[in-house]
Enzyme design. Structure first.
Site, mmCIF file in Angstrom:
data_model
loop_
_atom_site.group_PDB
_atom_site.id
_atom_site.type_symbol
_atom_site.label_atom_id
_atom_site.label_comp_id
_atom_site.label_asym_id
_atom_site.label_seq_id
_atom_site.Cartn_x
_atom_site.Cartn_y
_atom_site.Cartn_z
ATOM 1 N N ASP A 139 -7.467 32.407 7.410
ATOM 2 C CA ASP A 139 -7.458 32.197 5.953
ATOM 3 C C ASP A 139 -6.555 31.050 5.515
ATOM 4 O OD1 ASP A 139 -4.982 33.221 6.437
ATOM 5 O OD2 ASP A 139 -5.156 34.966 5.130
ATOM 6 N N GLU A 175 -3.273 30.749 5.971
ATOM 7 C CA GLU A 175 -1.839 31.080 5.977
ATOM 8 C C GLU A 175 -1.279 30.717 7.346
ATOM 9 O OE1 GLU A 175 -1.249 35.185 5.040
ATOM 10 O OE2 GLU A 175 -1.934 34.949 2.977
ATOM 11 N N ARG A 178 10.288 10.926 -6.184
ATOM 12 C CA ARG A 178 10.021 10.029 -7.309
ATOM 13 C C ARG A 178 10.044 10.744 -8.655
ATOM 14 N NH1 ARG A 178 4.802 7.061 -5.113
ATOM 15 N NH2 ARG A 178 4.664 9.014 -3.976
ATOM 16 N N HIS A 181 14.262 7.667 -2.941
ATOM 17 C CA HIS A 181 13.810 6.858 -4.077
ATOM 18 C C HIS A 181 14.897 6.678 -5.135
ATOM 19 C CE1 HIS A 181 11.380 5.019 -7.052
ATOM 20 N NE2 HIS A 181 11.705 5.973 -7.905
ATOM 21 N N ASP A 225 10.222 -4.709 -8.078
ATOM 22 C CA ASP A 225 10.670 -4.242 -9.395
ATOM 23 C C ASP A 225 12.192 -4.150 -9.370
ATOM 24 O OD1 ASP A 225 11.300 -1.776 -8.098
ATOM 25 O OD2 ASP A 225 9.335 -0.954 -8.589
ATOM 26 N N LYS A 270 8.296 -5.187 -13.364
ATOM 27 C CA LYS A 270 7.122 -4.317 -13.274
ATOM 28 C C LYS A 270 7.230 -3.204 -14.303
ATOM 29 C CE LYS A 270 6.742 -0.547 -10.480
ATOM 30 N NZ LYS A 270 6.841 0.220 -9.234
ATOM 31 N N ASP A 305 10.305 -2.692 -0.319
ATOM 32 C CA ASP A 305 10.280 -1.559 -1.250
ATOM 33 C C ASP A 305 10.565 -0.274 -0.478
ATOM 34 O OD1 ASP A 305 10.080 -0.327 -3.693
ATOM 35 O OD2 ASP A 305 7.989 -0.840 -4.050
ATOM 36 N N SER A 309 2.621 3.627 -1.803
ATOM 37 C CA SER A 309 1.737 4.776 -2.000
ATOM 38 C C SER A 309 0.316 4.259 -2.245
ATOM 39 C CB SER A 309 2.275 5.611 -3.167
ATOM 40 O OG SER A 309 1.426 6.673 -3.442
ATOM 41 N N THR A 310 -0.041 3.993 -3.498
ATOM 42 C CA THR A 310 -1.372 3.428 -3.764
ATOM 43 C C THR A 310 -1.420 1.942 -3.407
ATOM 44 O OG1 THR A 310 -0.785 2.714 -5.991
ATOM 45 C CG2 THR A 310 -1.633 4.957 -5.748
HETATM 46 C C1 R5P Z 1 8.575 2.990 -7.537
HETATM 47 O O1 R5P Z 1 9.464 2.702 -8.317
HETATM 48 C C2 R5P Z 1 8.740 2.901 -6.060
HETATM 49 O O2 R5P Z 1 9.919 2.265 -5.695
HETATM 50 C C3 R5P Z 1 7.562 2.219 -5.413
HETATM 51 O O3 R5P Z 1 7.507 0.887 -5.885
HETATM 52 C C4 R5P Z 1 6.292 2.931 -5.784
HETATM 53 O O4 R5P Z 1 6.412 4.299 -5.499
HETATM 54 C C5 R5P Z 1 5.116 2.376 -5.061
HETATM 55 O O5 R5P Z 1 3.978 3.059 -5.464
HETATM 56 P P1 R5P Z 1 2.566 2.387 -5.409
HETATM 57 O O6 R5P Z 1 2.363 1.889 -4.025
HETATM 58 O O7 R5P Z 1 1.613 3.488 -5.781
HETATM 59 O O8 R5P Z 1 2.567 1.293 -6.433
#
Ligand code: R5P
Length: 302
Positions: free
Chosen positions: A44, A46, A102, A136, A176, A199, A226, A230-231
């Site tokens: 299931d 778990e 974050r 972060h 940023d 940014k 950085d 993520s994306t």
């Molecule tokens: C945000 O302030 C973090 O330092 C990264 O710049 C951010 O998490 C990156 O996320 P993404 O790749 O989705 O733009």
């Protein structure tokens, strides 16, 4: 002066089910053995967790990844901590990438500050010290009774990139303002200048907007640094701007590359030439090992 955290010989290193690679390297560097934790799943979904031995009244260093599968990984961690604390162990934990970090503020009314919630939980579950890389933000780390030790990676990453691609006429770029400190450390390692881009992120859609910098980057090899990719929106925008303003090459280094689908394509199609990451999260770009760095840091903390 008495050592409040004990000596290395007092510690048992325990590898969570998802951190065998890191634990082996850490144990090797510290000339120690490590224990293991097995996670099995019922039909299931778990799971059941079992330690390789009955850790009792010991000093334990648990090595656990909170990513991938962050939400599931938190539950598994709390179960492991419950057992260790119940048996009277004193617990240090090494979480290479502090997921949920974050959400360090209530950006929109009603949001849970997950970073603070998770740290509070760790303390309640008996953790004494949390070691992590390039958190972060430290704004949620002030938790009474819990020590949070955040280790930097910028110099390590810069050194690796510089030897891998032989950068010329270098400049380090923070995508940023939040990444400015990291960029300064990397620039210091490379002996060059650094700048920050402007940014802003739409809190509702997640869309990232980066302003065009005034500088010209003709003939420059730029290193964007950085904490998290993520994306890829943040770094893709930065790469586009740097190439638009004449950069010769754009290298990207981050501590935690989350390996989301489409990120790689987004980065390469925006002008990024190469991507480098640490192995806080494993994957094809994760070439910069952090286990030795952690082991040395940990030994010094005792
Ligand atoms: C945000 O302030 C973090 O330092 C990264 O710049 C951010 O998490 C990156 O996320 P993404 O790749 O989705 O733009």
């Amino acid at each position: 002066m008495p050592k409040t955290n004990g000596a290395l010989s007092d510690y048992k290193i325990v590898s969570s089910y998802n951190a065998a690679d890191l634990s082996s390297s850490i144990a090797k560097k510290l000339s120690k053995e490590h224990g293991t934790v097995e996670l099995t799943e019922f039909p299931d979904g778990e799971f059941k967790i079992r330690f390789d031995e009955d850790y009792r009244n010991s000093r334990v260093l648990l090595v656990h990844r909170l990513y991938p599968e962050a939400s599931r990984s938190v539950v598994a961690l709390l179960f492991m901590l419950h057992k260790l604390a119940e048996n009277g162990n004193s617990i240090d934990i090494f979480i290479p990438y502090f997921a949920f970090g974050r959400q360090d503020k209530e950006f929109i009314g009603g949001e849970v500050v997950s970073a603070a919630a998770l740290l509070q939980l760790l303390r309640k579950y008996g953790v004494k010290r949390v070691f992590t890389f390039d958190m972060h933000s430290r704004s949620a780390t002030n938790v009474s009774g819990l020590e949070v030790i955040d280790m930097p990676t910028a110099a390590l990453l810069a050194k690796y990139v510089n030897s891998a691609v032989k950068m010329k006429s270098k400049i380090v770029v923070a995508p940023d303002r939040g990444a400015e400190g990291r960029a300064a450390e990397a620039a210091n390692e490379l002996g060059c200048d650094h700048i920050s881009l402007e940014k802003r992120r739409d809190r509702y859609t997640g869309e990232v907007y980066t302003s065009e910098p005034a500088e010209n980057f003709s003939g420059k090899d730029a290193l964007i640094i950085d904490d998290i990719i993520s994306t890829g929106g943040t770094v893709a925008n930065a790469s586009l701007m740097l190439k638009k303003k004449g950069a010769n090459a754009v290298y990207v280094a981050c501590t935690h590359y989350l390996y989301l689908a489409d990120t790689e394509t987004k980065l390469f199609s925006s002008g990024t030439d190469k991507i480098f990451a640490t192995d806080t999260i494993n994957g094809k770009f994760s070439k910069v090992g952090i286990a030795d760095e952690f082991a040395s840091f940990y030994a010094k903390s005792l």
